[in-house]
Design an enzyme around this catalytic site. Structure first.
Site, PDB file in Angstrom:
ATOM      1  N   SER A   8       0.831  -1.183   0.000  1.00  0.00           N
ATOM      2  CA  SER A   8       0.000   0.000   0.000  1.00  0.00           C
ATOM      3  C   SER A   8       0.883   1.257   0.000  1.00  0.00           C
ATOM      4  CB  SER A   8      -0.955  -0.066   1.195  1.00  0.00           C
ATOM      5  OG  SER A   8      -1.970   0.877   1.104  1.00  0.00           O
TER       6      SER A   8
ATOM      7  N   ASP B  35      -8.451  -4.014  -6.899  1.00  0.00           N
ATOM      8  CA  ASP B  35      -8.108  -3.354  -5.636  1.00  0.00           C
ATOM      9  C   ASP B  35      -8.646  -1.926  -5.655  1.00  0.00           C
ATOM     10  OD1 ASP B  35      -6.950  -2.374  -3.320  1.00  0.00           O
ATOM     11  OD2 ASP B  35      -4.888  -2.660  -3.986  1.00  0.00           O
TER      12      ASP B  35
ATOM     13  N   HIS C  48      -6.837  -6.084  -0.853  1.00  0.00           N
ATOM     14  CA  HIS C  48      -5.746  -5.113  -0.773  1.00  0.00           C
ATOM     15  C   HIS C  48      -4.572  -5.724  -0.037  1.00  0.00           C
ATOM     16  CE1 HIS C  48      -3.851  -1.222  -0.635  1.00  0.00           C
ATOM     17  NE2 HIS C  48      -3.859  -1.183   0.686  1.00  0.00           N
TER      18      HIS C  48
END
Length: 536
Positions: free
Chosen positions: A230, A453, A482
């Protein structure tokens, strides 16, 4: 511990095509001078860290880590332009490689994203089957980034005020509600300035990347092996740009779009748009299992049920604690991870059919985590506000989010409110680094991405691959969870393991079939499963 627990969320980033008004506080020539001083300061700090090393010992009891994990600290400058000035101590955790000395390849440093997330528990993944071979070869290293936890913690408001429940969360806010949120955003920005003082400007992504360079040196590693998920991919991209000769291997899992023109206002609008698609995926799955959940046989019908519950909670919060805001926060988890689908669907179904307790259990903020949540939100806000220009005219925010909410209402305005303090930010804004390297400057790197995602839309992975020549991209088709490395997909894990152990990557791009959809949980079993899983 589930693999999904590794991954921090990026909060709520957002994007649309518009012209961002120049932020106040930017002074480009002076910023260039400052960056040159910071480059020199980073070298000085890294040399000092290499000489000092890290004295690992037992971890603090409050961390509740097993004895196999050892902890220490590394000092980094608050301001890299003044490397001998105030220092921040970053907590570092490590579990030594479990294989023999012939197998050991050094340290694998992990960042789970945020901004505002810690990876202190990361060394524990070596106990999971998906990570055992990697853990034989690597010292598994986690750390607490600047501003987080005990690493010069940042706070912008009283945690009790931050977590006050129940809260409202209108999909299409009135003008009066907008004025209330503008006032709240201004107060929050002032609170950050009070809490941090002149140090506020130093909580930024470029400093997080410089901290990573100091950590590499302190670990005694000549080159860095790093995995970021991320927002951690953005730190990794910055590191690769600033210190390409110091990269050994690098994994980017669920990629933040590194285009400087998107950081961060536009990328947040893109994220809200993507959340709408993922929210539809969840509702479609619930409808497919209507025999279990009885919420409707189409995604639209499930959506109407959800909106009806939102309206009811606005009038009468469940248990006096769960209003529309808490409901929305809980169900945002289903847009991040599909292994939340069954528990969230069960809670919604139980509420609709007369039992509010599962929803109360899942959506009520946990008192023990309130201080950490406020801290994480403060770091998220400071980093994103400091990193880049933001619109300073409310009319720009209003125009873009009103237009987007017509087609993507699920998360648009909540995203806007989360980021709105950046419109009134008291610290100078920087120009984002143009992430990228020349061909041959880096060894092969590996990008992992799920096609659907929402937190980090897929186009970010394509953009990063374009900017890092030689990077290979592994795509999990048709999936939207994710953070996919070390998770539920054996195909993805095989590419990850092969890369970390041998340095080999696919030629350019590879595809994996999606991992299986969750099995529905019966209404009778829902509450028991719910209690065993963490909240987002």
């Amino acid at each position: 511990m589930r693999a999904v627990a590794l991954y921090g969320t990026i909060g709520s980033l957002v994007l649309s095509a518009l012209t961002v008004a120049p932020a106040t506080g930017l002074d480009h020539p002076r910023e260039g001078v400052r960056r040159a001083a910071e480059d020199t300061g980073t070298m000085i700090a890294a040399e000092r860290a290499a000489a000092a090393g890290i004295a690992f010992g037992p971890c603090a009891e409050a961390e509740m880590l097993p004895d196999s994990v050892r902890c220490g600290t590394v000092g980094v400058p608050l301001d890299y332009a003044a490397p001998l000035g105030r220092q921040i101590r970053l907590t570092v955790s490590m579990a030594g490689a479990t294989g023999g000395s012939a197998e050991r390849q050094g340290a694998l440093v992990y960042n789970p994203g945020g901004p505002g997330a810690s990876s202190l528990t990361f060394p524990m993944v070596g106990e999971l089957a998906e990570w055992k071979r990697i853990a034989r070869a690597y010292d598994m290293v986690g750390y607490v980034p600047r501003g987080v936890g005990d690493s010069a913690p940042l706070s912008c408001q009283d945690p009790a005020d931050f977590a006050r429940a129940p809260s409202d969360s209108p999909t299409h806010p009135s003008e009066a509600y907008k004025r209330k949120r503008i006032a709240r955003a201004k107060a929050y920005a002032r609170g950050c300035a009070r809490g941090a003082g002149p140090a506020l400007r130093h909580y930024s992504s470029i400093n997080n990347a410089r901290d990573l360079e100091v950590l590499r040196a302190a670990l005694g590693e000549r080159k860095l092996t790093f995995m970021g998920a991320s927002y951690g991919t953005y730190i990794g991209g910055l590191y690769a740009t600033l210190f390409p000769s110091h990269v050994r291997r690098m994994v980017f899992d669920s990629v933040v779009d590194p285009d400087p023109d998107t950081v961060w206002y536009r990328s947040n609008l893109d994220q809200s748009r993507a959340f709408e698609s993922r929210w539809r995926d969840f509702r479609t799955w619930v409808a497919k299992h209507d025999e279990t959940y009885r919420l409707g046989t189409t995604a639209a019908a499930v959506g109407r049920r959800y909106e009806k519950v939102r309206a009811e909670l606005a009038v009468k919060p469940a248990g006096g604690k769960v209003g529309p805001g808490e409901l929305q926060s809980a169900f945002l988890g289903a847009a991040y991870y599909d292994d939340y689908w069954s528990m969230r669907a069960t809670a919604l179904s139980e509420y609709v059919h007369g039992d509010p307790q599962p929803l109360i259990d899942q959506a009520t903020p946990r008192p023990a985590g309130i201080k950490d949540s406020e801290n994480a939100n403060a770091v998220y806000t400071a980093v994103e506000c400091n990193d880049a220009p933001w619109p300073t005219d409310w009319r720009v925010w209003d125009r873009d989010n009103t237009a987007l909410a017509r087609t993507a209402p699920f998360e648009t305005w909540d995203n806007a409110w989360m980021n709105l303090p950046c419109a009134y930010w008291p610290a100078p804004r920087r120009q984002p680094v143009d992430i990228g390297t020349a061909r041959g400057a880096l060894p092969p790197t590996l990008i992992l991405a799920a096609e659907r995602d929402a937190a980090t839309p897929y186009k970010g992975a394509l953009e990063l691959q374009r900017r890092l020549p030689g990077a290979a991209l592994v795509t999990e088709r048709g999936s939207g969870s994710h953070g996919i490395g070390g998770g539920e997909n054996p195909c993805v894990n095989a590419y990850l393991e092969s890369y970390l152990l041998t340095g080999r990557t696919p030629v350019r791009r590879a595809q994996c079939a999606p991992h299986p959809e969750p099995n529905p949980v019966s209404l009778e079993r829902g509450a028991a499963r719910d209690a065993s899983l963490p909240l987002v």
